[in-house]
Design a protein around this motif. Structure first.
Motif, mmCIF file in Angstrom:
data_model
loop_
_atom_site.group_PDB
_atom_site.id
_atom_site.type_symbol
_atom_site.label_atom_id
_atom_site.label_comp_id
_atom_site.label_asym_id
_atom_site.label_seq_id
_atom_site.Cartn_x
_atom_site.Cartn_y
_atom_site.Cartn_z
ATOM 1 N N CYS A 145 0.842 -1.199 0.000
ATOM 2 C CA CYS A 145 0.000 0.000 0.000
ATOM 3 C C CYS A 145 0.875 1.247 0.000
ATOM 4 O O CYS A 145 2.096 1.176 0.147
ATOM 5 C CB CYS A 145 -0.921 0.005 1.224
ATOM 6 S SG CYS A 145 -0.050 0.175 2.805
ATOM 7 N N ASP A 146 0.211 2.391 -0.168
ATOM 8 C CA ASP A 146 0.904 3.664 0.027
ATOM 9 C C ASP A 146 0.286 4.458 1.172
ATOM 10 O O ASP A 146 0.888 5.423 1.636
ATOM 11 C CB ASP A 146 0.932 4.495 -1.260
ATOM 12 C CG ASP A 146 -0.452 4.820 -1.775
ATOM 13 O OD1 ASP A 146 -1.434 4.247 -1.279
ATOM 14 O OD2 ASP A 146 -0.557 5.664 -2.693
ATOM 15 N N GLU A 147 -0.892 4.042 1.641
ATOM 16 C CA GLU A 147 -1.537 4.705 2.769
ATOM 17 C C GLU A 147 -2.185 3.634 3.664
ATOM 18 O O GLU A 147 -3.344 3.267 3.448
ATOM 19 C CB GLU A 147 -2.593 5.706 2.272
ATOM 20 C CG GLU A 147 -2.008 6.874 1.504
ATOM 21 C CD GLU A 147 -3.072 7.866 1.053
ATOM 22 O OE1 GLU A 147 -4.267 7.630 1.343
ATOM 23 O OE2 GLU A 147 -2.705 8.871 0.423
ATOM 24 N N PRO A 148 -1.461 3.103 4.638
ATOM 25 C CA PRO A 148 -2.018 2.052 5.497
ATOM 26 C C PRO A 148 -3.110 2.592 6.414
ATOM 27 O O PRO A 148 -3.162 3.790 6.706
ATOM 28 C CB PRO A 148 -0.813 1.593 6.307
ATOM 29 C CG PRO A 148 0.079 2.794 6.363
ATOM 30 C CD PRO A 148 -0.104 3.487 5.033
ATOM 31 N N VAL A 159 3.768 -6.026 5.783
ATOM 32 C CA VAL A 159 3.331 -4.916 4.939
ATOM 33 C C VAL A 159 4.532 -4.230 4.298
ATOM 34 O O VAL A 159 5.610 -4.146 4.891
ATOM 35 C CB VAL A 159 2.498 -3.890 5.753
ATOM 36 C CG1 VAL A 159 3.293 -3.328 6.917
ATOM 37 C CG2 VAL A 159 1.997 -2.761 4.867
ATOM 38 N N ILE A 161 5.133 -0.522 2.508
ATOM 39 C CA ILE A 161 4.493 0.787 2.328
ATOM 40 C C ILE A 161 5.377 1.624 1.411
ATOM 41 O O ILE A 161 6.522 1.942 1.745
ATOM 42 C CB ILE A 161 4.310 1.499 3.674
ATOM 43 C CG1 ILE A 161 3.544 0.595 4.648
ATOM 44 C CG2 ILE A 161 3.577 2.817 3.490
ATOM 45 C CD1 ILE A 161 3.530 1.107 6.076
ATOM 46 N N THR A 164 6.861 6.737 1.018
ATOM 47 C CA THR A 164 6.848 7.036 2.450
ATOM 48 C C THR A 164 7.287 8.453 2.788
ATOM 49 O O THR A 164 7.507 8.772 3.951
ATOM 50 C CB THR A 164 7.756 6.044 3.206
ATOM 51 O OG1 THR A 164 9.072 6.088 2.622
ATOM 52 C CG2 THR A 164 7.222 4.641 3.103
ATOM 53 N N THR A 171 2.510 7.168 10.100
ATOM 54 C CA THR A 171 2.685 5.787 9.628
ATOM 55 C C THR A 171 3.459 4.962 10.631
ATOM 56 O O THR A 171 3.064 3.834 10.979
ATOM 57 C CB THR A 171 3.404 5.776 8.271
ATOM 58 O OG1 THR A 171 2.596 6.435 7.296
ATOM 59 C CG2 THR A 171 3.676 4.350 7.818
ATOM 60 N N TYR A 182 9.817 -2.372 11.961
ATOM 61 C CA TYR A 182 9.935 -1.852 10.605
ATOM 62 C C TYR A 182 11.370 -1.512 10.262
ATOM 63 O O TYR A 182 12.235 -1.339 11.129
ATOM 64 C CB TYR A 182 9.052 -0.612 10.427
ATOM 65 C CG TYR A 182 9.188 0.432 11.516
ATOM 66 C CD1 TYR A 182 10.279 1.296 11.563
ATOM 67 C CD2 TYR A 182 8.219 0.547 12.523
ATOM 68 C CE1 TYR A 182 10.399 2.245 12.560
ATOM 69 C CE2 TYR A 182 8.326 1.492 13.519
ATOM 70 C CZ TYR A 182 9.417 2.351 13.536
ATOM 71 O OH TYR A 182 9.540 3.291 14.536
ATOM 72 N N LEU A 211 10.829 3.357 0.937
ATOM 73 C CA LEU A 211 9.713 2.519 1.363
ATOM 74 C C LEU A 211 9.982 1.998 2.762
ATOM 75 O O LEU A 211 11.098 2.077 3.281
ATOM 76 C CB LEU A 211 9.492 1.364 0.384
ATOM 77 C CG LEU A 211 10.676 0.420 0.101
ATOM 78 C CD1 LEU A 211 10.728 -0.725 1.109
ATOM 79 C CD2 LEU A 211 10.578 -0.140 -1.301
#
Length: 224
Positions: A145-148, A159, A161, A164, A171, A182, A211
Motif C-alpha cells: 500500500c501507500d496509505e495504510p 506490509v 508501504i 513514504t 505511519t 519496521y 519505502l
C-alpha cells in the motif's frame, strides 16, 4: 502497426534489468520517460543500454496528474512512433504497480498501437532482498500500500508501504501501535542505498524513492 512497450526497470541498479528489458531497449526506435525536472531514475537505470537512441521526456506534474495529462501523453507517443516502429516507455519498478504507464494506456490507447509489458523487479522486492527479510510466508497475509489504515493492518502480518515521504510520523506510530517492527530503505539496490531502523533517523529522511517494510514482532526473523 505501431508498438509500445512498457518496461519495468526495477529498483534502480542497471544490472537488475531483465534480459528481455535489455533486448527491447536495444531494438526500440525511441525511448519515452516521465520528466522530473529533466531527470528520471528509470532512464538513468537504462542508460548503459540506450546509447544514442532518441529520448522523449513527457511531463506528468507530481501530485497533480489529471486524465488530460494521460490523454495528451498518449497523443504525443502516437505521433512520435511511426508506422512499424517500436517505442519503449520506462517505469520505475514494474509497470503494473503504481504506474503512470498503465493509467496512460488504459485512458487513451489507439487502435493501431499494440502494447506489451516487460516485467521489472518491484522496489519492495529489491529492498527485502537488500535487508534479507521475508516479505511474507505461507499462511500469512501481505499488504502492499501507500496509505495504510488501522483496519487493514489488523488483518495482515506483513506490509510494504511505498511513497513514504508522506505522513511518516503517523505511519510509524500506526505500525508501532499495531505490533509491527519496521525498516526503512531508500534507493534500494543502488550505490547510495540507505537502510534505517531507528525512528528518529527515519523521520529525518526525505526521499521519494523510499519505502518501509514491516512485520509483526513475534513473526520477525532476519539474517545477520
Amino acid at each position: 502497426m505501431r508498438k509500445l512497450y512498457g518496461i519495468g526497470t526495477g529498483p534502480g541498479a542497471s544490472d537488475l534489468l531483465t534480459v528481455r528489458a535489455v533486448n527491447v531497449l536495444e531494438s526500440a526506435d525511441m525511448i519515452f520517460a516521465p520528466n522530473n525536472k529533466g531527470k528520471n531514475m528509470a532512464l538513468d537505470t537504462c542508460k548503459p543500454y540506450i546509447k544514442t537512441k532518441r529520448i522523449v521526456m513527457i511531463d506528468f506534474p507530481m501530485g497533480n496528474v489529471t486524465e488530460k495529462h494521460y490523454i495528451d501523453a498518449m497523443e504525443l507517443i502516437h505521433e512520435e512512433i511511426g508506422e512499424n516502429q517500436i517505442g519503449a516507455f520506462l517505469n520505475i519498478g514494474d509497470s503494473t504497480i503504481y504506474s503512470t504507464f498503465m493509467n496512460m494506456v488504459l485512458t487513451n490507447l489507439k487502435e493501431d498501437m499494440e502494447v506489451e509489458l516487460v516485467p521489472g523487479i518491484p522496489s519492495f522486492v529489491g529492498a527485502a532482498n537488500a535487508v534479507k527479510r521475508n516479505l511474507t510466508l505461507k499462511g500469512e497475509n501481505f499488504l502492499l500500500c501507500d496509505e495504510p489504515s488501522e483496519e487493514i493492518l489488523n488483518s495482515v502480518e506483513s506490509v510494504a508501504i511505498l511513497k513514504t515521504f508522506k505522513e511518516k510520523q503517523e505511519t510509524l506510530e500506526m505500525l508501532e501501535n499495531n505490533g509491527f517492527n519496521y525498516v526503512y530503505v531508500s534507493n534500494a539496490s543502488q550505490e547510495n542505498q540507505k537502510v534505517l531502523y531507528e525512528k528518529e533517523e527515519i523521520l529525518s529522511e526525505e526521499n521519494y524513492i523510499s519505502l518501509i517494510l514491516a512485520r509483526r514482532e513475534e513473526l520477525t526473523k532476519e539474517l545477520d
